[in-house]
Design a protein around this motif. Sequence first.
Motif, PDB file in Angstrom:
ATOM      1  N   ARG A 232       0.819  -1.232   0.000  1.00 53.43           N
ATOM      2  CA  ARG A 232       0.000   0.000   0.000  1.00 53.43           C
ATOM      3  C   ARG A 232       0.837   1.258   0.000  1.00 53.43           C
ATOM      4  O   ARG A 232       0.340   2.339  -0.321  1.00 53.43           O
ATOM      5  CB  ARG A 232      -0.916   0.008   1.234  1.00 53.43           C
ATOM      6  N   GLN A 233       2.096   1.093   0.373  1.00 48.80           N
ATOM      7  CA  GLN A 233       2.951   2.290   0.358  1.00 48.80           C
ATOM      8  C   GLN A 233       3.295   2.756  -1.050  1.00 48.80           C
ATOM      9  O   GLN A 233       3.809   3.851  -1.253  1.00 48.80           O
ATOM     10  CB  GLN A 233       4.219   2.004   1.154  1.00 48.80           C
ATOM     11  N   ILE A 234       3.027   1.889  -2.036  1.00 50.77           N
ATOM     12  CA  ILE A 234       3.233   2.322  -3.428  1.00 50.77           C
ATOM     13  C   ILE A 234       2.007   3.161  -3.799  1.00 50.77           C
ATOM     14  O   ILE A 234       0.872   2.681  -3.727  1.00 50.77           O
ATOM     15  CB  ILE A 234       3.354   1.100  -4.356  1.00 50.77           C
ATOM     16  N   PRO A 235       2.211   4.416  -4.169  1.00 53.21           N
ATOM     17  CA  PRO A 235       1.049   5.306  -4.328  1.00 53.21           C
ATOM     18  C   PRO A 235       0.023   4.826  -5.356  1.00 53.21           C
ATOM     19  O   PRO A 235      -1.172   5.075  -5.197  1.00 53.21           O
ATOM     20  CB  PRO A 235       1.677   6.634  -4.799  1.00 53.21           C
ATOM     21  N   GLU A 236       0.453   4.126  -6.393  1.00 53.64           N
ATOM     22  CA  GLU A 236      -0.487   3.720  -7.449  1.00 53.64           C
ATOM     23  C   GLU A 236      -1.294   2.474  -7.098  1.00 53.64           C
ATOM     24  O   GLU A 236      -2.249   2.131  -7.807  1.00 53.64           O
ATOM     25  CB  GLU A 236       0.263   3.444  -8.761  1.00 53.64           C
ATOM     26  N   ALA A 237      -0.899   1.753  -6.014  1.00 52.69           N
ATOM     27  CA  ALA A 237      -1.565   0.479  -5.705  1.00 52.69           C
ATOM     28  C   ALA A 237      -3.026   0.707  -5.348  1.00 52.69           C
ATOM     29  O   ALA A 237      -3.353   1.572  -4.534  1.00 52.69           O
ATOM     30  CB  ALA A 237      -0.837  -0.217  -4.561  1.00 52.69           C
ATOM     31  N   VAL A 238      -3.923  -0.046  -6.000  1.00 43.69           N
ATOM     32  CA  VAL A 238      -5.350   0.016  -5.640  1.00 43.69           C
ATOM     33  C   VAL A 238      -5.898  -1.369  -5.359  1.00 43.69           C
ATOM     34  O   VAL A 238      -7.025  -1.514  -4.901  1.00 43.69           O
ATOM     35  CB  VAL A 238      -6.220   0.653  -6.759  1.00 43.69           C
ATOM     36  N   SER A 239      -5.092  -2.403  -5.641  1.00 45.84           N
ATOM     37  CA  SER A 239      -5.616  -3.759  -5.513  1.00 45.84           C
ATOM     38  C   SER A 239      -4.498  -4.747  -5.204  1.00 45.84           C
ATOM     39  O   SER A 239      -3.483  -4.776  -5.893  1.00 45.84           O
ATOM     40  CB  SER A 239      -6.291  -4.143  -6.839  1.00 45.84           C
ATOM     41  N   VAL A 240      -4.690  -5.539  -4.139  1.00 42.21           N
ATOM     42  CA  VAL A 240      -3.748  -6.621  -3.844  1.00 42.21           C
ATOM     43  C   VAL A 240      -4.563  -7.905  -3.760  1.00 42.21           C
ATOM     44  O   VAL A 240      -5.567  -7.967  -3.042  1.00 42.21           O
ATOM     45  CB  VAL A 240      -2.985  -6.387  -2.519  1.00 42.21           C
ATOM     46  N   MET A 241      -4.155  -8.896  -4.542  1.00 40.68           N
ATOM     47  CA  MET A 241      -4.948 -10.118  -4.620  1.00 40.68           C
ATOM     48  C   MET A 241      -4.061 -11.357  -4.583  1.00 40.68           C
ATOM     49  O   MET A 241      -2.858 -11.252  -4.822  1.00 40.68           O
ATOM     50  CB  MET A 241      -5.748 -10.134  -5.933  1.00 40.68           C
ATOM     51  N   VAL A 242      -4.668 -12.502  -4.310  1.00 42.12           N
ATOM     52  CA  VAL A 242      -3.963 -13.755  -4.556  1.00 42.12           C
ATOM     53  C   VAL A 242      -4.798 -14.590  -5.520  1.00 42.12           C
ATOM     54  O   VAL A 242      -6.021 -14.495  -5.554  1.00 42.12           O
ATOM     55  CB  VAL A 242      -3.692 -14.600  -3.278  1.00 42.12           C
ATOM     56  N   ASN A 243      -4.075 -15.360  -6.311  1.00 47.96           N
ATOM     57  CA  ASN A 243      -4.718 -16.297  -7.221  1.00 47.96           C
ATOM     58  C   ASN A 243      -4.206 -17.672  -6.842  1.00 47.96           C
ATOM     59  O   ASN A 243      -3.012 -17.856  -6.635  1.00 47.96           O
ATOM     60  CB  ASN A 243      -4.332 -15.949  -8.669  1.00 47.96           C
ATOM     61  N   VAL A 244      -5.134 -18.615  -6.691  1.00 47.77           N
ATOM     62  CA  VAL A 244      -4.740 -19.954  -6.240  1.00 47.77           C
ATOM     63  C   VAL A 244      -4.544 -20.866  -7.451  1.00 47.77           C
ATOM     64  O   VAL A 244      -5.458 -21.023  -8.268  1.00 47.77           O
ATOM     65  CB  VAL A 244      -5.831 -20.533  -5.310  1.00 47.77           C
ATOM     66  N   ASN A 245      -3.341 -21.404  -7.581  1.00 48.79           N
ATOM     67  CA  ASN A 245      -3.088 -22.377  -8.646  1.00 48.79           C
ATOM     68  C   ASN A 245      -2.278 -23.540  -8.065  1.00 48.79           C
ATOM     69  O   ASN A 245      -1.085 -23.433  -7.865  1.00 48.79           O
ATOM     70  CB  ASN A 245      -2.330 -21.719  -9.807  1.00 48.79           C
ATOM     71  N   LYS A 246      -2.990 -24.655  -7.813  1.00 53.45           N
ATOM     72  CA  LYS A 246      -2.305 -25.798  -7.201  1.00 53.45           C
ATOM     73  C   LYS A 246      -1.998 -26.870  -8.239  1.00 53.45           C
ATOM     74  O   LYS A 246      -1.567 -27.961  -7.904  1.00 53.45           O
ATOM     75  CB  LYS A 246      -3.187 -26.382  -6.094  1.00 53.45           C
ATOM     76  N   LYS A 247      -2.251 -26.549  -9.491  1.00 52.62           N
ATOM     77  CA  LYS A 247      -2.037 -27.556 -10.541  1.00 52.62           C
ATOM     78  C   LYS A 247      -0.572 -27.640 -10.910  1.00 52.62           C
ATOM     79  O   LYS A 247       0.138 -26.636 -10.929  1.00 52.62           O
ATOM     80  CB  LYS A 247      -2.853 -27.185 -11.779  1.00 52.62           C
TER      81      LYS A 247
END
Length: 558
Positions: A232-247
Amino acid sequence: MEYRKNDIVTLKIEDCGIDGEGIGKADGFTVFVKDAVIGDTVRAKIMKAKKNYGYGRLEEIITPSPDRVEPKCQFARQCGGCQLQALSYEKQLEFKTSKVRGHLERIGGFTDIPMEKILGMDQPFHYRNKAQFPVGKSKDGRIITGFYAGRTHSIIENRDCALGVTRNKEVLDRVIAHMEKFHIQPYDENTGKGLVRHVLIRYGFFTDEMMVCLIINGEKLPGEEALVKSLRQIPEAVSVMVNVNKKRNNVILGEKVRLLWGQPYITDKIGEISYQISPLSFFQVNPYQTGRLYGKALEYAQLSGNETVWDLYCGIGTISLFLAQKAKMVRGVEIIPAAIENAKENACLNGFDNTEFFVGKAEEVLPEQFARTGERADVIVVDPPRKGCDETLLSTIIEMQPDRVVYVSCDSATLARDLKYLCERGYELKKVCPVDMFPNTVSVETVVLLSHKKPDGHINVKVEFGEGEGKVPLDNIAKRAEEYKPKERVTYKMIKEYIEAKYGFKVHTAYIAEVKRDLGLPMYDALNAVEELKKPRKHPTAEKVEAIKDALKHFEVI
Ligand code: SAH
């Protein structure tokens, strides 16, 4: 002369192959040399030899080509991302133009190609709005990230790719620092163990919104809150997500995404149109050039506001919405259901009510719709993946005879094949414009305009009018003309008005839809009515059923 493996040859590079490799001849023996550019004189070691040609490894540049430039990235040679960084940008554009021309001539059989000047960039670096960095370990056990070396999965360590946005480096520094602090292991392809597989970063060039998405081999990431706090300290950040890939495969993204902070998408604009982009969405990676590519497609479509247009292979509706600005109706088709959801949302977001989207294969949806409605199209736009269009689709286009076909292609070889098919069956190649969407790589995008040679194809038949054998009686002509007159399309509104006027009562759209369905009539013309049918409701009374049937007979639907 014939050469064998490990022989050393000296040659002048005179041509460039489709993968950007240099091509030269040593005593009539053709050698392909990766990393050599036209105009170089090089020494190469033959690594693989066939009868008349072989593949060489660049050993030494004896005399550099005047078109050789210092690559901006120090890893340009090892990294699989760029193939042409050592060639001046001007020459890269020439190479791409002649690649397209070559395919159209050799595969398409075209001569006198109406080629426009390639649309290149002023600044051919830092143009990518999306980057997917694999995470792994160095030989000495450090966590590293970067890009795969050409054709392998060993990681070249580099957080500062010259094609991506400069902000990527800061994101990667923070993610790796977090992994070190929380002792999070990178994923290992060989063992299937470890957690973090890739870091996906998307950046909206015109909105300055940034998304960071970690692709993980598990459900949760240690210290999620701390990671969010750092990013969040990066001024442009608006979204932090994870994507699950267990394959255990090469596909980067899994199906499941989870929001850690902010919003689950970024917004970006192309021209006047805004698009919401989520981690899984397909979105063109070079936003500056995308505007020019779509602008060219729009220019070729020559829309005045009255046209019915199909946008096939529409993805999240990017081209569709561009066209919808100037067309009466745009219908998009795309195979991925989630992309069609995005397309509908994007149409809404921008306030378009003249678009309709279908999930399915273009080669199935278009013939089905044409068979049902018989409605012609003024313009058909196609933007297929590398393998080009299915032949069933091309034959439907021939049947539908749109005035113009605009073909947007990412592979000029399959483009040439498909254009040949269409131009052997009534279309004419009007304009070809290559667009450089991926500077420093060998890829080239092309937009093509085809127009129908005879928009109202007709045949001449000699008939004699009057009395007597073989002659056509005059009074029959009007009757025959009436039979051939295309039938007016019968809408739900017309049926309702007829019934109200004749019987004095109103009927609900769902009732009409139900009667039509029971009679086995197609339901395509009112999607709302089809939706209505799915809801529980009372059935129409016998009186209403009769009235509806009467109206359908009146309009010659049955
Ligand atoms: N026009 C869009 C997407 C082009 S990429 C844009 O510019 O953003 C090609 C798209 O075709 C992809 O979204 C892919 O999912 C889709 N696709 C692939 N095969 C298809 C088929 N047989 N029918 C319809 N869409 C298909």
